[in-house]
Design an enzyme around this catalytic site. Structure first.
Site, mmCIF file in Angstrom:
data_model
loop_
_atom_site.group_PDB
_atom_site.id
_atom_site.type_symbol
_atom_site.label_atom_id
_atom_site.label_comp_id
_atom_site.label_asym_id
_atom_site.label_seq_id
_atom_site.Cartn_x
_atom_site.Cartn_y
_atom_site.Cartn_z
ATOM 1 N N GLY A 193 0.840 -1.192 0.000
ATOM 2 C CA GLY A 193 0.000 0.000 0.000
ATOM 3 C C GLY A 193 0.869 1.234 0.000
ATOM 4 N N SER A 194 0.290 2.387 0.341
ATOM 5 C CA SER A 194 1.051 3.631 0.279
ATOM 6 C C SER A 194 2.233 3.641 1.245
ATOM 7 C CB SER A 194 0.132 4.828 0.538
ATOM 8 O OG SER A 194 -0.490 4.721 1.809
ATOM 9 N N GLY A 208 3.617 0.961 2.931
ATOM 10 C CA GLY A 208 4.551 -0.131 2.677
ATOM 11 C C GLY A 208 5.466 0.171 1.506
ATOM 12 N N LYS A 228 -3.958 8.647 17.961
ATOM 13 C CA LYS A 228 -3.968 9.857 17.130
ATOM 14 C C LYS A 228 -4.941 9.716 15.971
ATOM 15 C CE LYS A 228 -1.389 8.172 13.569
ATOM 16 N NZ LYS A 228 -1.406 8.369 12.108
#
Length: 341
Positions: free
Chosen positions: A14-15, A17, A197
């Site tokens: 993904g983004s 990784g 968060k």
């Protein structure tokens, strides 16, 4: 374990990784970074075009990244294994990892979530499923928006491990000129900062979607840090960790940036979109929507007051409207600002 890792396996394309694989490859062009992707078309694109357009647009990936959809091949002889899979699918994914790790391999978790049903942090899930001690597991967290790092915009992060020598070794393997890793032994504090968060960013996004101003959002961020710190300390974390990169730094980046998935999800909710409709407006899941209930459950088990988290969960579950959220928070009894209380 003195020389930096020469072979690094990153599981999850993904983004974050893919960005992390790029970061690791930029750190040492003589090192080989093996990026495992679930889909073969992603593997082919990375190996032939050196891009992962779905997540990183036209960003060119270093040539020493090799993609594969064979998880066993990715893990073979890799002393450093990085996990960047969705938090709620981690336990299932680890079944493919178990039994294929190199001897004494270190695991680094990039994931920021609590497992629903068990309230376990990701490091705890890893230790339980892989049956390895916690001193072989590290977590990385900080103000690390993937796209900014992919563009080589300077940033810093924290690598936490109970074995400080391992933390230092991992840090030595991740030193491109645009990324500075600090080390820490407070795994609990670093993980809790990264988990909560996301929930606070949902709250800030809701405020933004409703058209509320900076005073409101700053108040939510500040009090959100207070309740994050209370939970971390109740679990054995350190207050000073939450005032650093993995606490305040990550919170500010996630709550303020339009690149933040959780802030974006909250903004959509604040604009009137249903929680079940978020997937139609976002290409990636906002982890806070998945972990918020587990965070609240963990807080209640430890007698920790987390009013912002409680309000966000109520909104996600449909028992509180976004219009009522501010009144609920402001209508609480007056008290001292003290963070630990």
């Amino acid at each position: 374990m003195n020389a930096p890792a020469r072979r690094i396996a990153v599981l999850g394309a993904g983004s974050w990784g893919t960005t992390f694989a790029k970061l690791a490859a930029d750190s040492n062009r003589d090192a080989q970074v093996i990026l495992w992707a679930r889909r073969n078309d992603v593997v082919q694109e990375i190996n032939s075009k050196h891009t992962n357009a779905q997540y990183l647009g036209d960003t060119v990936l270093p040539s020493n990244i090799v993609a594969t959809d064979d998880i066993t091949a990715a893990l073979k002889d890799s002393p450093l294994v990085v996990l960047a899979v969705p938090a709620q699918s981690l336990r299932e994914q680890l079944q493919s990892v178990k039994g294929h790790l190199a001897d004494d391999a270190c695991i680094v978790s990039l994931m920021k979530g609590l497992e629903r049903g068990t309230d376990l942090r990701m490091s705890e899930v890893i230790s339980e499923v892989l049956e390895i001690p916690m001193d072989r597991i590290a977590v990385l967290s900080g103000p690390n928006l993937a796209m900014e790092i992919a563009r080589k915009e300077p940033t810093a992060s924290v690598i936490a491990c109970s074995d400080t020598d391992r933390a230092a070794w991992i840090a030595s393997s991740l030193v491109p000129d645009y990324f500075r890793p600090y080390t820490n032994s407070d795994v609990i504090g670093v993980e809790i900062g990264g988990i909560v968060k996301n929930v606070i960013a949902l709250a800030v996004g809701i405020c933004d979607g409703m058209g509320m101003g900076d005073n409101t959002k700053a108040s939510v961020i500040t009090r959100g840090l207070a309740e994050t710190t209370r939970l971390a300390m109740a679990l054995g974390g350190k207050a000073e960790t939450l005032s650093g990169l993995a606490g305040l730094g990550d919170l500010v980046a996630t709550c303020a940036s339009p690149l933040s998935r959780n802030r974006t999800a909250g903004r959509l909710i604040g604009q009137g979109h249903a929680v079940d409709d978020l997937a139609n407006h976002m290409t990636q899941t906002a982890e806070g929507t998945k972990s918020a209930a587990a965070v609240l459950h963990l807080a209640r088990k430890n007698n920790v007051d987390m009013p912002i988290t409680e309000a966000v969960v109520a909104v996600l579950e449909g028992t509180l409207t976004v219009d009522s959220m501010a009144n609920r928070l402001l209508g609480r009894r007056l008290k001292s600002e003290g963070i630990p209380s």
